[in-house]
Write an enzyme that holds these catalytic residues in place. Structure first.
Site, PDB file in Angstrom:
ATOM      1  N   GLY A  38       0.782  -1.226   0.000  1.00 44.66           N
ATOM      2  CA  GLY A  38       0.000   0.000   0.000  1.00 44.66           C
ATOM      3  C   GLY A  38       0.811   1.271   0.000  1.00 44.66           C
ATOM      4  O   GLY A  38       0.263   2.358  -0.224  1.00 44.66           O
ATOM      5  N   CYS A 248     -26.738 -10.040 -18.500  1.00 41.19           N
ATOM      6  CA  CYS A 248     -26.010  -9.907 -19.761  1.00 41.19           C
ATOM      7  C   CYS A 248     -26.857 -10.457 -20.900  1.00 41.19           C
ATOM      8  O   CYS A 248     -27.331 -11.598 -20.845  1.00 41.19           O
ATOM      9  CB  CYS A 248     -24.683 -10.639 -19.674  1.00 41.19           C
ATOM     10  N   CYS A 251     -24.641 -13.699 -22.438  1.00 35.57           N
ATOM     11  CA  CYS A 251     -24.462 -14.965 -21.715  1.00 35.57           C
ATOM     12  C   CYS A 251     -25.464 -15.181 -20.597  1.00 35.57           C
ATOM     13  O   CYS A 251     -25.502 -16.248 -19.997  1.00 35.57           O
ATOM     14  CB  CYS A 251     -23.042 -15.066 -21.160  1.00 35.57           C
ATOM     15  N   CYS A 269     -21.617  -8.100 -20.244  1.00 37.78           N
ATOM     16  CA  CYS A 269     -20.491  -8.259 -19.322  1.00 37.78           C
ATOM     17  C   CYS A 269     -19.347  -7.329 -19.726  1.00 37.78           C
ATOM     18  O   CYS A 269     -19.012  -7.223 -20.910  1.00 37.78           O
ATOM     19  CB  CYS A 269     -19.992  -9.698 -19.328  1.00 37.78           C
ATOM     20  N   CYS A 275     -17.099 -13.494 -20.610  1.00 38.76           N
ATOM     21  CA  CYS A 275     -18.435 -13.619 -21.196  1.00 38.76           C
ATOM     22  C   CYS A 275     -18.433 -14.618 -22.347  1.00 38.76           C
ATOM     23  O   CYS A 275     -19.341 -15.455 -22.473  1.00 38.76           O
ATOM     24  CB  CYS A 275     -18.920 -12.256 -21.676  1.00 38.76           C
TER      25      CYS A 275
END
Length: 295
Positions: A38, A248, A251, A269, A275
Site C-alpha cells: 500500500g 447480460c 451470456c 459483461c 463472457c
C-alpha cells in the site's frame, strides 16, 4: 560498413524497450512496494512511446517484470480489443517476442485499465494496473508535504470525514472508481481505476497486484494473501454496483460486472473474455473470482 552500422551491430539488444538499468531501477521500486503493501514508492518514470494518459506507468512495470517465457494479456475496461489494449499489447509483444493471449487463465502477466478479470486467478499470475491518480488523499489535501505527513502518521481522519459527509449528503457513499481501502491495517490506498465491484477481489488474493502511475512517478503493490479492507463505517456496509433485474444479453450472467449499451438498451459483461467462455458449449455455471457478498 559505416560507423553507425558498426555501433548497431555491437550494441546489446534490449529486451522490452527499456534498457537494463531502467528496468533494474523499476524492479527495486517494485520490491520496496511489495515489502510495504500500500505504500507509494517513487521511481524515475521514463518517457514512453504512448500518448499521455495511455498507461505509461503500467507499461513500464510490465516491461520491467516480463520475461521471455511469460504469456501476456492486456485489457482495457475488460475488453481485449480496445484501442488502448491493442496498442499496448502490440508494443510489448513487438519488443519482447513473448506469447500473448486473450484467455485470462493462460496469462502469467495481465495488464489492465479499469478492471480485474471476472474469473479466478492463481499464484502464478501478476496483475499490473494502469493508474491515473495514485494518491487516495488528493481529494482532501493538495499539499504534497502534508500528504506525506498524513501517510507517515496514519492520520486518515480527513478521509473518514469526507466519506461521512458524502454519506450524509447522498444517503450512500458515492465513490465509485478509486474507492479507498486500508491495506494490511496500515496504509490507505487508492484502488483506482477499478470499480467498487472489483475491490473485494484484492482481499487475500493469491495474485500479486502491481500499480503503476507514470505521470505521478509512483509504484505500489498488494502482495498475495494481504488483508485489504474498504473504508466503511461499522453500521454502513460496503456495497458494490448493482442494477436490479439486469442480466447480460449475451451470456445471461447476473453475478458479473455489467455495463449498459444504450443504443441496444441492454446490458453486457464488461469482461469480454469471461463472457465469451460462458457462451461456449459446456461452459457451465459462471465461475467468479469472488462473489460480491458485500452488496
Amino acid at each position: 560498413m559505416s560507423v553507425r552500422d558498426l555501433v548497431e551491430a555491437n550494441a546489446p539488444e534490449e529486451f522490452g524497450y527499456l534498457d537494463e538499468s531502467s528496468k533494474r531501477e523499476i524492479r527495486r521500486a517494485i520490491l520496496t512496494a511489495v515489502a510495504v503493501p500500500g505504500y507509494q514508492v517513487p521511481f524515475a518514470s521514463r518517457e514512453m512511446p504512448v500518448a499521455r494518459g495511455w498507461g505509461s506507468g503500467g507499461l513500464q512495470v510490465t516491461l520491467a517484470v516480463i520475461g521471455a517465457t511469460d504469456v501476456l494479456k492486456v485489457i482495457d475496461q475488460g475488453d481485449d480489443a480496445g484501442v488502448n489494449a491493442a496498442n499496448l499489447r502490440r508494443l510489448v509483444v513487438s519488443t519482447t517476442g513473448v506469447d500473448w493471449t486473450t484467455d485470462a487463465r493462460e496469462a502469467t502477466i495481465i495488464q489492465t485499465r479499469h478492471r480485474i478479470p471476472e474469473g479466478p486467478m492463481g499464484a502464478h499470475q501478476i496483475l499490473v494496473l494502469q493508474v491515473p491518480v495514485p494518491e487516495p488523499l488528493r481529494g482532501v489535501e493538495r499539499d504534497m508535504r502534508e500528504l506525506g505527513r498524513m501517510h507517515a502518521e496514519a492520520d486518515y481522519s480527513r478521509m473518514w470525514v469526507s466519506l461521512y459527509e458524502d454519506l450524509v449528503r447522498n444517503g450512500v457513499i458515492t465513490r465509485t472508481t478509486g474507492y479507498p481501502v486500508l491495506v494490511n491495517g496500515r496504509y490507505v490506498m487508492a484502488t483506482t481505476p477499478v470499480p467498487r465491484w472489483d475491490v473485494p477481489k484484492l482481499d487475500g488474493s493469491e495474485v500479486l497486484f502491481l500499480f503503476g502511475a507514470g505521470r505521478e512517478k509512483r509504484v505500489y503493490a498488494v502482495p498475495p494473501h494481504t488483508k485489504v479492507e474498504p473504508l466503511t463505517f461499522e453500521d454502513v456496509a460496503f456495497e458494490v454496483e448493482r442494477t436490479e433485474g439486469a442480466a447480460c444479453v449475451l451470456c445471461g450472467a447476473t453475478e458479473a460486472y455489467l455495463i449498459e449499451v444504450p443504443e441496444r438498451q441492454a446490458w453486457v459483461c464488461s469482461d469480454t473474455d469471461w463472457c465469451e467462455r460462458q457462451r461456449q458449449p459446456g461452459g457451465g455455471a459462471p465461475e467468479l473470482a469472488q462473489s460480491p457478498s458485500h452488496a
